[in-house]
Design a protein around this motif. Structure first.
Motif, PDB file in Angstrom:
ATOM      1  N   THR A  56     -17.019   8.306 -16.053  1.00 38.76           N
ATOM      2  CA  THR A  56     -16.869   9.760 -15.984  1.00 38.76           C
ATOM      3  C   THR A  56     -17.724  10.455 -17.033  1.00 38.76           C
ATOM      4  OG1 THR A  56     -14.810   9.486 -17.256  1.00 38.76           O
ATOM      5  CG2 THR A  56     -14.589   9.859 -14.904  1.00 38.76           C
ATOM      6  N   LYS A 106     -20.499  13.242 -16.055  1.00 37.58           N
ATOM      7  CA  LYS A 106     -20.593  14.554 -16.712  1.00 37.58           C
ATOM      8  C   LYS A 106     -22.015  14.793 -17.202  1.00 37.58           C
ATOM      9  CE  LYS A 106     -19.251  17.167 -20.794  1.00 37.58           C
ATOM     10  NZ  LYS A 106     -18.434  17.236 -22.031  1.00 37.58           N
ATOM     11  N   ASP A 120      -6.293   7.947 -11.610  1.00 38.60           N
ATOM     12  CA  ASP A 120      -7.113   7.911 -12.818  1.00 38.60           C
ATOM     13  C   ASP A 120      -8.551   8.325 -12.568  1.00 38.60           C
ATOM     14  OD1 ASP A 120      -5.039   7.137 -14.321  1.00 38.60           O
ATOM     15  OD2 ASP A 120      -5.655   5.065 -14.603  1.00 38.60           O
ATOM     16  N   ALA A 147     -11.370  10.583  -9.968  1.00 37.38           N
ATOM     17  CA  ALA A 147     -11.568  11.532  -8.876  1.00 37.38           C
ATOM     18  C   ALA A 147     -12.100  10.809  -7.646  1.00 37.38           C
ATOM     19  CB  ALA A 147     -12.543  12.615  -9.310  1.00 37.38           C
ATOM     20  N   GLU A 187     -13.884  16.618  -6.687  1.00 35.96           N
ATOM     21  CA  GLU A 187     -12.994  16.277  -7.794  1.00 35.96           C
ATOM     22  C   GLU A 187     -13.779  15.949  -9.060  1.00 35.96           C
ATOM     23  OE1 GLU A 187     -12.752  15.122  -4.761  1.00 35.96           O
ATOM     24  OE2 GLU A 187     -10.851  15.960  -4.066  1.00 35.96           O
ATOM     25  N   VAL A 188     -14.939  15.300  -8.887  1.00 39.56           N
ATOM     26  CA  VAL A 188     -15.778  15.011 -10.052  1.00 39.56           C
ATOM     27  C   VAL A 188     -16.238  16.306 -10.708  1.00 39.56           C
ATOM     28  CG1 VAL A 188     -17.974  14.030 -10.823  1.00 39.56           C
ATOM     29  CG2 VAL A 188     -16.545  12.763  -9.216  1.00 39.56           C
ATOM     30  N   ARG A 209     -14.751  19.164 -10.524  1.00 36.40           N
ATOM     31  CA  ARG A 209     -13.587  19.787 -11.150  1.00 36.40           C
ATOM     32  C   ARG A 209     -13.295  19.140 -12.500  1.00 36.40           C
ATOM     33  NH1 ARG A 209     -10.050  18.730  -7.424  1.00 36.40           N
ATOM     34  NH2 ARG A 209     -10.804  20.437  -6.130  1.00 36.40           N
ATOM     35  N   TRP A 210     -13.445  17.802 -12.544  1.00 38.44           N
ATOM     36  CA  TRP A 210     -13.211  17.096 -13.801  1.00 38.44           C
ATOM     37  C   TRP A 210     -14.214  17.549 -14.864  1.00 38.44           C
ATOM     38  CZ3 TRP A 210     -16.080  14.109 -17.058  1.00 38.44           C
ATOM     39  CH2 TRP A 210     -15.383  13.378 -18.029  1.00 38.44           C
ATOM     40  N   GLU A 265     -13.245  20.800 -16.315  1.00 36.85           N
ATOM     41  CA  GLU A 265     -12.073  20.716 -17.191  1.00 36.85           C
ATOM     42  C   GLU A 265     -12.378  20.000 -18.505  1.00 36.85           C
ATOM     43  OE1 GLU A 265      -9.275  18.725 -14.759  1.00 36.85           O
ATOM     44  OE2 GLU A 265      -8.798  20.489 -13.526  1.00 36.85           O
ATOM     45  N   ASN A 266     -13.520  19.338 -18.584  1.00 39.21           N
ATOM     46  CA  ASN A 266     -13.843  18.557 -19.779  1.00 39.21           C
ATOM     47  C   ASN A 266     -15.167  18.989 -20.391  1.00 39.21           C
ATOM     48  OD1 ASN A 266     -11.784  16.057 -19.993  1.00 39.21           O
ATOM     49  ND2 ASN A 266     -12.147  16.560 -17.845  1.00 39.21           N
TER      50      ASN A 266
END
Length: 217
Positions: free
Chosen positions: A111, A115, A162, A164, A169-170, A172-173, A176-177
């Motif tokens: 992840t 990112k 655990d 996405a 979803e990735v 969105r993650w 959020e990060n």
């Protein structure tokens, strides 16, 4: 202090300095040897097992120790390899058999790379000023995300909550990060991806024009 005492003192200090230097050198050699022993060898994508590649990605001294351009090249080669049916099946089976600790380490590592790649794309998109260039870039990236969708799905199924399970979803993650500054760069890119993706979905669902059943007389 006599001349003899001065010479004796200098000799003692010189001996201590040599000893200290030898100890320092020994510690440096020991650290280099330890670091080399703990650093996993870079797998050859074409011949490595799924476990070797996953462990290399997960290990802090593995993929993360490479320069960013080398990390990107390694991941691109790996994704191209697992596009094939055999390597993909092996990877999926390995994911499903991973223990809890290994699974969490891999999720954290991959992840982080998602990112980094997402932010890199967002910065490239922000640098484009021509609407046509922006649309072309978004379409290209969207096609790539779709072609790699199986990897997200396999990860999502294997890691359940655990990880996405898809590009949405990735993204969105990532949102959020990120820091507020990173979000300011990434959000317009994510919005553009969503808009173009919705346009393509509508085009695919639109009814096709009926074909004439007979040739006009």
């Amino acid at each position: 202090m006599t001349t003899g005492e001065v010479k004796s003192t200098i000799k003692r200090h010189r001996t201590a300095a040599y000893a200290g230097g030898a100890v320092g050198l020994a510690l440096l050699v020991g650290w280099i040897a330890y670091n080399s022993a703990m650093t996993p060898a870079r797998p050859i994508i074409q011949t490595a097992t799924a476990g070797e590649v996953v462990e290399y990605i997960s290990n802090e001294r593995g993929l993360n120790s490479l320069a960013q351009i080398e990390q990107k090249q390694f991941l691109e080669q790996w994704k191209a390899q697992v596009m094939q049916e055999g390597p993909r099946k092996e990877l999926k089976e390995y994911f499903e058999g991973m223990d809890e600790d290994a699974r969490k380490r891999f999720v954290a590592a991959i992840t982080r790379h998602f990112k980094r790649a997402g932010m890199e794309d967002a910065r490239r998109y922000a640098q484009l000023t021509n609407p046509g260039d922006r649309n072309a870039f978004i379409s290209e990236r969207l096609d790539q995300y779709i072609s790699e969708g199986f990897l997200f799905k396999d990860l999502g199924r294997s890691f359940k909550s655990d990880f996405a399970g898809g590009p949405d979803e990735v993204q969105r993650w990532i949102m959020e990060n990120t820091t507020p500054e990173e979000r300011a760069v990434f959000e317009p890119y994510a919005d553009a991806l969503k808009r173009v993706r919705e346009q393509k979905r509508q085009q695919e669902q639109a009814p096709k024009s009926p074909t004439a059943s007979a040739t006009p007389r």
